[in-house]
Enzyme design. Structure first.
Site, mmCIF file in Angstrom:
data_model
loop_
_atom_site.group_PDB
_atom_site.id
_atom_site.type_symbol
_atom_site.label_atom_id
_atom_site.label_comp_id
_atom_site.label_asym_id
_atom_site.label_seq_id
_atom_site.Cartn_x
_atom_site.Cartn_y
_atom_site.Cartn_z
ATOM 1 N N HIS A 237 0.814 -1.217 0.000
ATOM 2 C CA HIS A 237 0.000 0.000 0.000
ATOM 3 C C HIS A 237 0.847 1.266 0.000
ATOM 4 O O HIS A 237 0.437 2.304 0.503
ATOM 5 C CB HIS A 237 -0.945 0.001 1.204
ATOM 6 C CG HIS A 237 -1.943 -1.106 1.191
ATOM 7 N ND1 HIS A 237 -2.713 -1.450 2.281
ATOM 8 C CD2 HIS A 237 -2.310 -1.965 0.197
ATOM 9 C CE1 HIS A 237 -3.499 -2.475 1.972
ATOM 10 N NE2 HIS A 237 -3.270 -2.799 0.719
ATOM 11 N N GLU A 267 -2.834 -6.011 -9.973
ATOM 12 C CA GLU A 267 -1.506 -5.825 -9.388
ATOM 13 C C GLU A 267 -0.533 -6.777 -10.074
ATOM 14 O O GLU A 267 -0.811 -7.958 -10.219
ATOM 15 C CB GLU A 267 -1.556 -6.080 -7.875
ATOM 16 C CG GLU A 267 -2.538 -5.156 -7.169
ATOM 17 C CD GLU A 267 -2.711 -5.469 -5.685
ATOM 18 O OE1 GLU A 267 -1.882 -6.228 -5.136
ATOM 19 O OE2 GLU A 267 -3.662 -4.949 -5.077
ATOM 20 N N GLU A 363 -3.688 -13.133 -4.443
ATOM 21 C CA GLU A 363 -2.641 -12.110 -4.514
ATOM 22 C C GLU A 363 -1.495 -12.401 -3.553
ATOM 23 O O GLU A 363 -1.309 -11.701 -2.554
ATOM 24 C CB GLU A 363 -3.226 -10.726 -4.240
ATOM 25 C CG GLU A 363 -4.097 -10.600 -3.015
ATOM 26 C CD GLU A 363 -4.564 -9.175 -2.776
ATOM 27 O OE1 GLU A 363 -3.738 -8.241 -2.858
ATOM 28 O OE2 GLU A 363 -5.765 -8.985 -2.519
#
Length: 408
Positions: A237, A267, A363
């Site tokens: 982040h 991503e 992820e």
């Protein structure tokens, strides 16, 4: 000059006409019918929603707080958002049903408006969100409704949001498609000497324009890109900075189109121009985990079991301590500042069984500290829609060394 005591405490501002909503009236009615069924089962007279995610989910209105409190009040007969006078008629135009406005002229106008919606009806059990309401606000609500028992509804509403309707899935699929557009724009902007923020701006603009084309009646807000390079890839982040791309950099592409409060994501790990043997090895291990995870995402699988099985791959390569967070999470009404369906995360402490109608990511990420061979953060991210027929990967942007060593 008008005295403060003469000014209105509440208003009805039905300015203009209702805008085209994100979802059909039937979709919104279905959501609220399920909510009301849950209320009836728990003997709850009214619910006072205060969070971004639940107000948006049940009313299609996404507020901007700026220090003010907002609400959605739901009973078996009423459905009304509560908004600040600063927003004028916009909350009414975007709310599924009614809206009431409170002014700044008295300190407690917010709860005065909430009570006005309820019209003096006795409230013995009032639903609230314990995972969002501050202690101060909880005290104020209790003072405003001294005879009411405050009942936490955050868990039951979260469970409802975990199962997506067909209309929600259509929106999420569009979000995944738009994220892929953002990813292509990010790659287009990558070059030596280009600062991270310029790459991020290029991806954000591309996604915003496509959202406007696809949803011309929607508010255009909150879409963003986290583009990271070098040491800045260590956190998932980390926001874009002024760091300039250098030859041999590890890069992290993270595109987040926001459509009416709904979050989708792309991503990818990339490298610029060249890659070392150790970097390639680490990347390929993470891709192996990613691909195994995609195989495991299917109805009937349990979140904690998926996490445990993927841990074994990292453990074989002595990389389990380098893992930084869970392997995936639910999608829907959330962003970087609101919402989280914590019951549907791929972690060792979550025993939720995957079911049709859920939407979840895969992820995996590992982080190698600066100074060690292959330093940086490696992460891939796809979105999976679960159905009676299995699992559909709605992310189309390619991943891995074959595609994402960027040459300019």
């Amino acid at each position: 000059m008008q005295n403060v005591t003469d000014l209105e405490r509440i208003k009805i501002i039905e300015n203009g006409e209702k805008v085209k909503s994100t979802f059909s009236k039937q979709e919104m009615a279905n959501r609220n019918n399920i909510l009301r069924q849950n209320m009836a089962e728990q003997g709850i007279d009214a619910v006072l929603f205060t969070s971004y995610h639940n107000i948006n989910y049940y009313s299609d209105f996404l507020y901007t707080s700026f220090g003010r409190s907002y609400a959605l009040v739901v009973t078996q007969e009423k459905h009304c958002t509560v908004s600040g006078n600063i927003d004028a008629g916009q909350p009414w135009r975007r709310s599924f049903e009614d809206n009431i406005v409170y002014t700044d002229w008295n300190k407690d106008n917010y709860l005065y408006a909430v009570k006005k919606v309820l019209g003096g009806a006795p409230v013995k059990r009032l639903g609230v969100e314990d995972d969002h309401m501050t202690l101060e606000m909880r005290r104020k609500v209790k003072d405003a409704f001294p005879d009411a028992e405050l009942i936490d509804v955050s868990k039951v509403t979260m469970k409802q949001r975990m199962f997506k309707s067909q209309e929600e899935i259509e929106l999420i699929k569009n979000g995944a498609r738009i994220a892929d557009i953002g990813g292509s724009a990010v790659v287009e902007a990558i070059n030596e000497g280009v600062p991270e923020y310029e790459v991020a701006l290029h991806g954000t603009q591309a996604m915003t324009r496509e959202i406007a084309r696809t949803y011309p009646h929607a508010e255009l807000r909150d879409t963003w890109v986290w583009f990271q390079s070098g040491i800045n890839t260590d956190g998932a982040h980390n926001w874009a900075t002024s760091r300039k791309i250098q030859r041999g950099d590890i890069l992290s592409l993270n595109c987040f189109p926001m459509i009416a409060g709904y979050y989708t994501a792309l991503e990818r790990t990339l490298f610029f121009e060249e890659i070392s043997d150790r970097e390639l090895e680490l990347w390929e291990i993470n891709v192996k985990v990613h691909e195994k995870g995609l195989e495991l995402l299917k109805p009937g699988a349990r979140c904690m079991d998926i996490a445990a099985e993927l841990n074994e791959i990292y453990r074989e390569h002595d990389l389990l301590p380098n893992r930084t967070f869970g392997y995936g999470h639910s999608f829907g009404v959330l962003s970087h500042y609101y919402g989280r369906e914590a019951g549907l995360e791929l972690r060792e402490d979550i025993d939720t069984v995957l079911e049709p109608g859920m939407v979840i990511s895969m992820e995996p990420m590992i982080m190698v500290p600066e100074g060690q061979p292959g330093a940086g953060g490696y992460r891939e991210h796809d979105i999976i829609v679960l159905s009676e027929n299995g699992a559909e990967n709605i992310t189309k942007f390619p991943y891995g060394p074959k595609h994402n060593i960027i040459k300019k």
